[in-house]
Design a protein around this motif. Sequence first.
Motif, PDB file in Angstrom:
ATOM      1  N   THR A  47       0.851  -1.174   0.000  1.00  0.00           N
ATOM      2  CA  THR A  47       0.000   0.000   0.000  1.00  0.00           C
ATOM      3  C   THR A  47       0.892   1.230   0.000  1.00  0.00           C
ATOM      4  N   LEU A  48       0.733   2.081  -1.000  1.00  0.00           N
ATOM      5  CA  LEU A  48       1.497   3.315  -1.099  1.00  0.00           C
ATOM      6  C   LEU A  48       0.537   4.486  -0.960  1.00  0.00           C
ATOM      7  N   GLU A  49       0.804   5.346   0.013  1.00  0.00           N
ATOM      8  CA  GLU A  49      -0.015   6.524   0.233  1.00  0.00           C
ATOM      9  C   GLU A  49       0.851   7.765   0.057  1.00  0.00           C
ATOM     10  N   ALA A  50       0.305   8.748  -0.616  1.00  0.00           N
ATOM     11  CA  ALA A  50       1.011  10.015  -0.819  1.00  0.00           C
ATOM     12  C   ALA A  50       0.113  11.158  -0.366  1.00  0.00           C
ATOM     13  N   ASP A  51       0.719  12.128   0.308  1.00  0.00           N
ATOM     14  CA  ASP A  51      -0.008  13.306   0.770  1.00  0.00           C
ATOM     15  C   ASP A  51       0.859  14.516   0.449  1.00  0.00           C
ATOM     16  N   SER A  52       0.461  15.279  -0.567  1.00  0.00           N
ATOM     17  CA  SER A  52       1.283  16.411  -0.990  1.00  0.00           C
ATOM     18  C   SER A  52       1.200  17.569  -0.005  1.00  0.00           C
ATOM     19  N   GLU A  53       0.112  17.649   0.772  1.00  0.00           N
ATOM     20  CA  GLU A  53       0.014  18.719   1.774  1.00  0.00           C
ATOM     21  C   GLU A  53       0.990  18.466   2.916  1.00  0.00           C
ATOM     22  N   GLN A  54       1.033  17.218   3.420  1.00  0.00           N
ATOM     23  CA  GLN A  54       2.000  16.855   4.452  1.00  0.00           C
ATOM     24  C   GLN A  54       3.388  16.636   3.863  1.00  0.00           C
ATOM     25  N   ASP A  55       3.438  16.459   2.542  1.00  0.00           N
ATOM     26  CA  ASP A  55       4.672  16.169   1.809  1.00  0.00           C
ATOM     27  C   ASP A  55       5.302  14.884   2.308  1.00  0.00           C
ATOM     28  N   THR A  56       4.502  13.810   2.306  1.00  0.00           N
ATOM     29  CA  THR A  56       4.958  12.505   2.767  1.00  0.00           C
ATOM     30  C   THR A  56       4.542  11.416   1.793  1.00  0.00           C
ATOM     31  N   ILE A  57       5.310  10.342   1.811  1.00  0.00           N
ATOM     32  CA  ILE A  57       4.948   9.097   1.143  1.00  0.00           C
ATOM     33  C   ILE A  57       5.063   7.983   2.181  1.00  0.00           C
ATOM     34  N   THR A  58       4.052   7.122   2.241  1.00  0.00           N
ATOM     35  CA  THR A  58       4.064   5.976   3.147  1.00  0.00           C
ATOM     36  C   THR A  58       3.915   4.697   2.339  1.00  0.00           C
ATOM     37  N   LEU A  59       4.767   3.738   2.626  1.00  0.00           N
ATOM     38  CA  LEU A  59       4.726   2.426   1.967  1.00  0.00           C
ATOM     39  C   LEU A  59       4.588   1.374   3.059  1.00  0.00           C
TER      40      LEU A  59
END
Length: 272
Positions: A47-59
């Motif tokens: 599962t890959l999540e991206a949040d441009s507001e927080q500027d994070t990527i989670t895998l």
Amino acid sequence: MFAGWNLPISLFINVVILLHILHGASVFSSELKVRVRLVDGQVAEETLEADSEQDTITLEFKQRDGTLITFVADFKKEVKIFRTLILGELERGQRQYQVLCFVTRLNHNELISSESMARLRQKNPRAIRSAEERRGMEQLSMGVAVNLSQAGQLSPHLHNVCREAGGAIYTQQADAQHWLDHGVEGATFQPLPQSWEVPGLEDCPSSPGLWQPCVCRYSLRLEWYPCLLRYCHTHAARASPYKCGIRSCSKGFHFRFYVPYRHLCLWDEEDT
């Protein structure tokens, strides 16, 4: 704000929606599920999540033995967080699970930006993917413990990700020194004993007893992640290249760190 507009209610709602869209036009977030072939031939779902507001990527993905691996890239703070939840063997006197966290600096161009990641879509979600580029194993000596109560200075996400790790949050001496040089408080870090400081300190598989201090090892691999943007060229004269996809990578990490008891590193003996 709209008191003097005297708009029909339907038009008023459309204006509010439009303003909301314009306000959030530069903010993207997404979740992508990718089927990935592991090194042992098994298939796992990442599962890959991206949040441009927080500027994070989670895998995040689960290994065949039930171990849950979580990786967070915090671009604002230039920090990488590796979290591993290892299931214990109750019949051997182990806890139900054990959590480890490793924190390192995020270098430029290690993976694509959170905004680019948030825009990714899959044409075939059922496809089993393998990385185009298989990078080697990075060796990391984690000689410093991170104080959880102070960890927010490194990344605001670290406390939530690593809260169950307690005292098992580690970083490298060079990274700790970099953060100290940039204003992080000294209480955030605690140097761990080194082999030359503790007589008889050995790797955990060679340690004579379960209650002896030793040097533990843990390895993990991120089997598939977008590491680079791919650019294509048109046949038109002087046309600029345009983004047309991503390049996927696989990379391994081998961590070495001090534990006060070999009992806290029983997986290491199983890997020898």
